[in-house]
Scaffold this motif. Structure first.
Motif: not given
Length: 325
Positions: A195-196, A199-200, A217, A219, A254-255, A257
């Motif tokens: 996941r990390q 998502m990153q 970053s 995604f 990245g990451m 929301p």
């Protein structure tokens, strides 16, 4: 005598593998040496170079997205920009994303019969859809540009790599492979181990029309010159209703929301106000894009490298006429 059309037939395309002897026999009888079956990419390039010398103005591509990209790349290299041939796409490949927007709509004997009637009428361009090709070039001038119509990086590239695994690619049709890829991708996002990383995303620097847009970053990155995707999916905004014929792009940081809500909306072709306002989601339409990223990317289903310095450029071809049945 210049032929009214030629067919570039890829017998290795998924839907052509089962063979259609009647179609091949009739195509050869009708076109002779203009029913082309190049066995390697360099042979295809030489064939298109010969078509350009003969000023052939209609090329029928009997294959999938990868075959079409090879043909468009060779056309970009050998035809004059102000004298591009019309293209008819017979959807015979493992991936036929482009044909869903600008395909001929028929294949096999039915397509051959319709093409012959159009040619006999003397106007192969009577019914067309006009799109631009998406040109990918590298900072190395010795590397030839390639042309496609759908580009993807970061999570899209990871998903394609999963889909290209033999366990999926060799066992399922493309439609089922997409479902299997989606399931595998979701499993990776739910897995604590992956996941990390997913998502990153990848490190990407994006410049649009010579203006730096974002660096950091990423995604997901998507870009296309198509104007329709399957099942009503349209993950782009900022003026789609204007019918601009540039490169539509989506850049997701990245990451990001509210990713689940964003995905569900975009898969239905909807862009809620909160998504437009969120800085993690950026979309638009441009004629020139510069990407700097170390990782590979995908063009029309094929994985390509970004080169030693990671710099690639996206631009557009002149308008191309795609023949409709």
């Amino acid at each position: 005598m210049t032929p009214r059309f030629v067919i570039i037939h890829n017998p290795r395309s998924r839907r052509n593998r089962s063979g259609n002897e009647q179609y091949s026999m009739m195509a050869r009888r009708l076109l002779g040496d203009d029913f082309l079956t190049p066995k390697a990419p360099d042979e295809l390039v030489r064939a298109v170079a010969d078509l350009a010398r003969r000023n052939v103005q209609c090329i029928v591509v009997d294959g999938g997205d990868g075959t079409l990209s090879d043909v468009l790349s060779a056309v970009h290299r050998h035809y004059s920009p102000d004298n591009l041939p019309a293209i008819a796409i017979l959807p015979s490949g493992n991936t036929n994303l482009i044909a869903g927007d600008v395909g001929f709509g028929l294949r096999g004997m039915e397509a051959l019969s319709r093409l012959n009637r159009l040619a006999a009428g003397g106007d192969m361009r009577r019914n067309i859809r006009r799109r631009r090709g998406l040109v990918v070039s590298w900072s190395d001038p010795q590397r030839s540009p390639v042309v496609g119509m759908f580009h993807g990086g970061a999570a899209f590239r990871r998903g394609i790599e999963l889909a290209h695994q033999p366990a999926i690619l060799d066992r399922y049709s493309h439609e089922m492979a997409v479902i299997m890829t989606l399931c595998s991708s979701i499993a990776h996002l739910l897995s604590r181990r992956f996941r990390q990383e997913w998502m990153q995303g990848d490190r990407v620097a994006l410049t649009v029309e010579d203006a730096p847009r974002r660096a950091g970053s990423c995604f997901l990155f998507l870009a296309t010159t198509l104007q329709k995707l399957p099942h009503g999916v349209w993950p782009f905004w900022q003026g789609h209703d204007s019918h601009d014929d540039g490169i539509w792009y989506l850049d997701v940081a990245g990451m990001p929301p509210r990713l689940t809500g964003a995905v569900l909306s975009l898969l239905r072709g909807r862009v809620p106000a909160w998504l437009r306002r969120n800085a993690a989601y950026d979309s638009g339409c441009a004629r020139r894009i510069r990407l700097e990223m170390k990782e590979d990317f995908v063009l029309d289903g094929e994985v390509l490298d970004s080169g030693p310095d990671g710099v690639t450029y996206l631009s557009v071809t002149p308008p191309i006429d795609f023949i409709q049945a």
